[in-house]
Design a protein around this motif. Structure first.
Motif, PDB file in Angstrom:
ATOM      1  N   VAL A 185       0.423  -1.370  -0.028  1.00 12.55           N
ATOM      2  CA  VAL A 185       0.116   0.275   0.357  1.00 12.55           C
ATOM      3  C   VAL A 185       0.761   1.088  -0.088  1.00 12.55           C
ATOM      4  O   VAL A 185       0.690   2.218  -0.949  1.00 12.55           O
ATOM      5  CB  VAL A 185      -0.880   0.031   1.256  1.00 12.55           C
ATOM      6  CG1 VAL A 185      -0.870   1.345   1.460  1.00 12.55           C
ATOM      7  CG2 VAL A 185      -2.127  -1.023   0.950  1.00 12.55           C
ATOM      8  N   ARG A 186       1.876   0.930   1.245  1.00 15.35           N
ATOM      9  CA  ARG A 186       2.779   2.818   0.538  1.00 15.35           C
ATOM     10  C   ARG A 186       3.551   2.641  -0.632  1.00 15.35           C
ATOM     11  O   ARG A 186       3.641   3.859  -1.006  1.00 15.35           O
ATOM     12  CB  ARG A 186       3.896   2.297   1.950  1.00 15.35           C
ATOM     13  CG  ARG A 186       4.622   3.006   2.089  1.00 15.35           C
ATOM     14  CD  ARG A 186       4.036   4.841   2.041  1.00 15.35           C
ATOM     15  NE  ARG A 186       4.783   5.704   2.296  1.00 15.35           N
ATOM     16  CZ  ARG A 186       4.609   6.856   2.623  1.00 15.35           C
ATOM     17  NH1 ARG A 186       2.983   7.372   2.002  1.00 15.35           N
ATOM     18  NH2 ARG A 186       5.145   8.040   2.916  1.00 15.35           N
ATOM     19  N   THR A 187       3.809   1.461  -1.226  1.00 13.65           N
ATOM     20  CA  THR A 187       5.042   1.654  -3.065  1.00 13.65           C
ATOM     21  C   THR A 187       3.304   1.928  -3.571  1.00 13.65           C
ATOM     22  O   THR A 187       3.638   3.307  -4.194  1.00 13.65           O
ATOM     23  CB  THR A 187       5.144   0.168  -3.039  1.00 13.65           C
ATOM     24  OG1 THR A 187       6.057  -0.067  -2.151  1.00 13.65           O
ATOM     25  CG2 THR A 187       5.183   0.134  -3.993  1.00 13.65           C
ATOM     26  N   LEU A 188       2.127   1.724  -3.304  1.00 13.67           N
ATOM     27  CA  LEU A 188       1.513   2.612  -4.335  1.00 13.67           C
ATOM     28  C   LEU A 188       0.975   3.507  -3.801  1.00 13.67           C
ATOM     29  O   LEU A 188       1.363   4.964  -4.659  1.00 13.67           O
ATOM     30  CB  LEU A 188       0.186   1.841  -4.098  1.00 13.67           C
ATOM     31  CG  LEU A 188      -1.700   2.322  -4.761  1.00 13.67           C
ATOM     32  CD1 LEU A 188      -1.250   1.771  -6.054  1.00 13.67           C
ATOM     33  CD2 LEU A 188      -2.512   1.539  -4.287  1.00 13.67           C
ATOM     34  N   GLN A 189       1.183   4.192  -2.762  1.00 13.33           N
ATOM     35  CA  GLN A 189      -0.042   5.183  -2.209  1.00 13.33           C
ATOM     36  C   GLN A 189       1.903   6.632  -3.148  1.00 13.33           C
ATOM     37  O   GLN A 189       1.651   7.896  -3.398  1.00 13.33           O
ATOM     38  CB  GLN A 189       0.580   5.777  -0.931  1.00 13.33           C
ATOM     39  CG  GLN A 189      -1.028   5.671  -0.352  1.00 13.33           C
ATOM     40  CD  GLN A 189      -0.851   5.380   1.359  1.00 13.33           C
ATOM     41  OE1 GLN A 189       0.299   4.947   1.890  1.00 13.33           O
ATOM     42  NE2 GLN A 189      -2.168   5.546   1.697  1.00 13.33           N
ATOM     43  N   ARG A 190       3.081   6.118  -2.529  1.00 15.40           N
ATOM     44  CA  ARG A 190       3.960   6.741  -3.438  1.00 15.40           C
ATOM     45  C   ARG A 190       3.947   6.832  -4.881  1.00 15.40           C
ATOM     46  O   ARG A 190       4.765   8.082  -5.838  1.00 15.40           O
ATOM     47  CB  ARG A 190       5.839   5.919  -3.215  1.00 15.40           C
ATOM     48  CG  ARG A 190       5.823   6.517  -1.493  1.00 15.40           C
ATOM     49  CD  ARG A 190       6.509   6.035  -1.230  1.00 15.40           C
ATOM     50  NE  ARG A 190       7.301   5.696   0.581  1.00 15.40           N
ATOM     51  CZ  ARG A 190       8.062   5.583   1.189  1.00 15.40           C
ATOM     52  NH1 ARG A 190       8.660   4.769   0.492  1.00 15.40           N
ATOM     53  NH2 ARG A 190       8.448   5.407   2.243  1.00 15.40           N
ATOM     54  N   LEU A 191       4.123   6.138  -5.658  1.00 18.69           N
ATOM     55  CA  LEU A 191       3.721   5.679  -6.721  1.00 18.69           C
ATOM     56  C   LEU A 191       2.377   7.189  -7.609  1.00 18.69           C
ATOM     57  O   LEU A 191       2.709   7.416  -8.035  1.00 18.69           O
ATOM     58  CB  LEU A 191       3.355   3.950  -7.366  1.00 18.69           C
ATOM     59  CG  LEU A 191       3.601   4.225  -8.847  1.00 18.69           C
ATOM     60  CD1 LEU A 191       5.155   4.671  -9.573  1.00 18.69           C
ATOM     61  CD2 LEU A 191       2.780   2.808  -9.077  1.00 18.69           C
ATOM     62  N   ALA A 192       1.510   6.864  -6.854  1.00 16.83           N
ATOM     63  CA  ALA A 192       0.849   7.986  -7.091  1.00 16.83           C
ATOM     64  C   ALA A 192       0.653   9.153  -7.186  1.00 16.83           C
ATOM     65  O   ALA A 192       0.560  10.384  -7.637  1.00 16.83           O
ATOM     66  CB  ALA A 192      -0.665   7.020  -6.783  1.00 16.83           C
ATOM     67  N   HIS A 193       1.319   9.421  -5.693  1.00 20.46           N
ATOM     68  CA  HIS A 193       2.260  11.041  -5.364  1.00 20.46           C
ATOM     69  C   HIS A 193       3.013  11.029  -6.854  1.00 20.46           C
ATOM     70  O   HIS A 193       3.119  11.972  -7.244  1.00 20.46           O
ATOM     71  CB  HIS A 193       2.564  10.296  -4.480  1.00 20.46           C
ATOM     72  CG  HIS A 193       3.026  11.880  -3.935  1.00 20.46           C
ATOM     73  ND1 HIS A 193       2.464  13.659  -3.539  1.00 20.46           N
ATOM     74  CD2 HIS A 193       4.277  12.684  -4.056  1.00 20.46           C
ATOM     75  CE1 HIS A 193       3.170  14.517  -3.742  1.00 20.46           C
ATOM     76  NE2 HIS A 193       4.412  13.639  -3.271  1.00 20.46           N
ATOM     77  N   ARG A 194       4.626  10.331  -7.155  1.00 18.63           N
ATOM     78  CA  ARG A 194       5.198  11.044  -8.319  1.00 18.63           C
ATOM     79  C   ARG A 194       4.605  10.951  -9.540  1.00 18.63           C
ATOM     80  O   ARG A 194       5.296  12.066  -9.861  1.00 18.63           O
ATOM     81  CB  ARG A 194       6.365   9.421  -7.999  1.00 18.63           C
ATOM     82  CG  ARG A 194       7.324  10.052  -6.591  1.00 18.63           C
ATOM     83  CD  ARG A 194       8.402   8.907  -7.261  1.00 18.63           C
ATOM     84  NE  ARG A 194       8.220   7.663  -7.760  1.00 18.63           N
ATOM     85  CZ  ARG A 194       7.985   6.142  -6.901  1.00 18.63           C
ATOM     86  NH1 ARG A 194       7.728   6.555  -5.559  1.00 18.63           N
ATOM     87  NH2 ARG A 194       7.747   5.352  -7.641  1.00 18.63           N
ATOM     88  N   THR A 195       3.360  10.209  -9.573  1.00 18.13           N
ATOM     89  CA  THR A 195       3.411  10.436 -11.074  1.00 18.13           C
ATOM     90  C   THR A 195       1.551  10.951 -11.385  1.00 18.13           C
ATOM     91  O   THR A 195       1.367  11.086 -12.837  1.00 18.13           O
ATOM     92  CB  THR A 195       3.117   8.973 -11.947  1.00 18.13           C
ATOM     93  OG1 THR A 195       2.109   7.903 -10.957  1.00 18.13           O
ATOM     94  CG2 THR A 195       4.273   8.285 -11.689  1.00 18.13           C
TER      95      THR A 195
END
Length: 258
Positions: A185-195
């Motif tokens: 979930v944390r990776t998903l959140q970071r990916l959405a924030h970056r892209t």
């Protein structure tokens, strides 16, 4: 392709709108091109209200080129006289290369100094297909090869927006989305924030509200309580609150105006 009126709050007020799929070379960079053209009588205006997708747009108009970030609210534009625009709904893989900080663009836009692109699109109009081809070539040249993270971000956006299998049950929880993508979930959140610039939860909420608006507008036999239940809202009051917060009117008011 997704319904061309999804996100458009009052489709009957639309000017002439063309929506085109991208060529294969640009399919990882833009979901589609949208090209409105209008020629209104003097003194007449057309108010366009849109609940945009949680994505950025590259927009070329006669007076310039702009990059618009994802929006968190409904927007309105008043059209007068005559004009046109050529827009590209950007996929995350493209936005991440056009902006170093997509989150800084949320509910904002920046002007791009792209005079050659503006000139080429202006020369191609009013042929929307030709203008879209110009923008597609520009995107391919500007963005370059899509990275593995860019492809993962594209898949993430598709999953959160229900693009791959719209007839399957929609993913409504972050845990389910993360499991589908095989990331935390944390990776998903970071990916959405970056892209994208928005959280995955915000993307899911926007898709759900778009679907709710379309159902309220088109399926007049369905009760608001049934629509709320089918789309994963806790109850009708939750649906009503979402409408008021983002659209500024209740679901019943929206239904009566549509």
């Amino acid at each position: 392709m997704t319904d061309t009126t999804r996100g458009v709050l009052f489709p009957e007020r639309l000017p002439r709108l063309t929506r085109l799929a991208p060529p294969p070379a640009a399919a990882e960079l833009t979901a589609w091109f949208w090209i409105p053209q209008w020629d209104l009588p003097e003194g007449m205006e057309s108010r366009q209200q849109v609940l945009s997708y949680p994505a950025a747009n590259l927009v070329i108009e006669p007076d310039g080129v702009t990059l618009w970030g994802a929006t968190t609210r409904a927007t309105e534009r008043v059209l007068r006289g005559s004009g046109w625009a050529v827009g590209a709904l950007l996929r995350p893989a493209a936005l991440a290369r056009l902006s170093s900080a997509p989150s800084d663009l949320v509910d904002r836009f920046i002007a791009l100094d792209e005079q050659s692109l503006l000139a080429a699109v202006s020369d191609a109009m009013p042929d929307g297909a030709a203008a879209a081809a110009v923008v597609a070539r520009w995107l391919v040249d500007r963005v370059g090869p899509v990275t593995s993270e860019g492809r993962l971000a594209n898949t993430m956006a598709d999953v959160l927006m229900g693009v791959p299998a719209p007839t399957s049950p929609a993913i409504l929880r972050l845990d389910d989305a993360a499991e589908h993508l095989r990331v935390s979930v944390r990776t998903l959140q970071r990916l959405a924030h970056r892209t994208v610039g928005l959280s995955p939860a915000a993307m899911i909420r926007r898709r759900r509200l778009q679907e709710a608006a379309q159902r309220v507008r088109e399926d007049t036999d369905a009760s608001l309580a049934d629509i709320a239940a089918e789309l994963g809202y806790a109850d009708q009051a939750h649906l009503a609150n979402d409408f008021r917060t983002v659209l500024g009117l209740s679901a019943s008011e929206y239904r009566s105006r549509s």
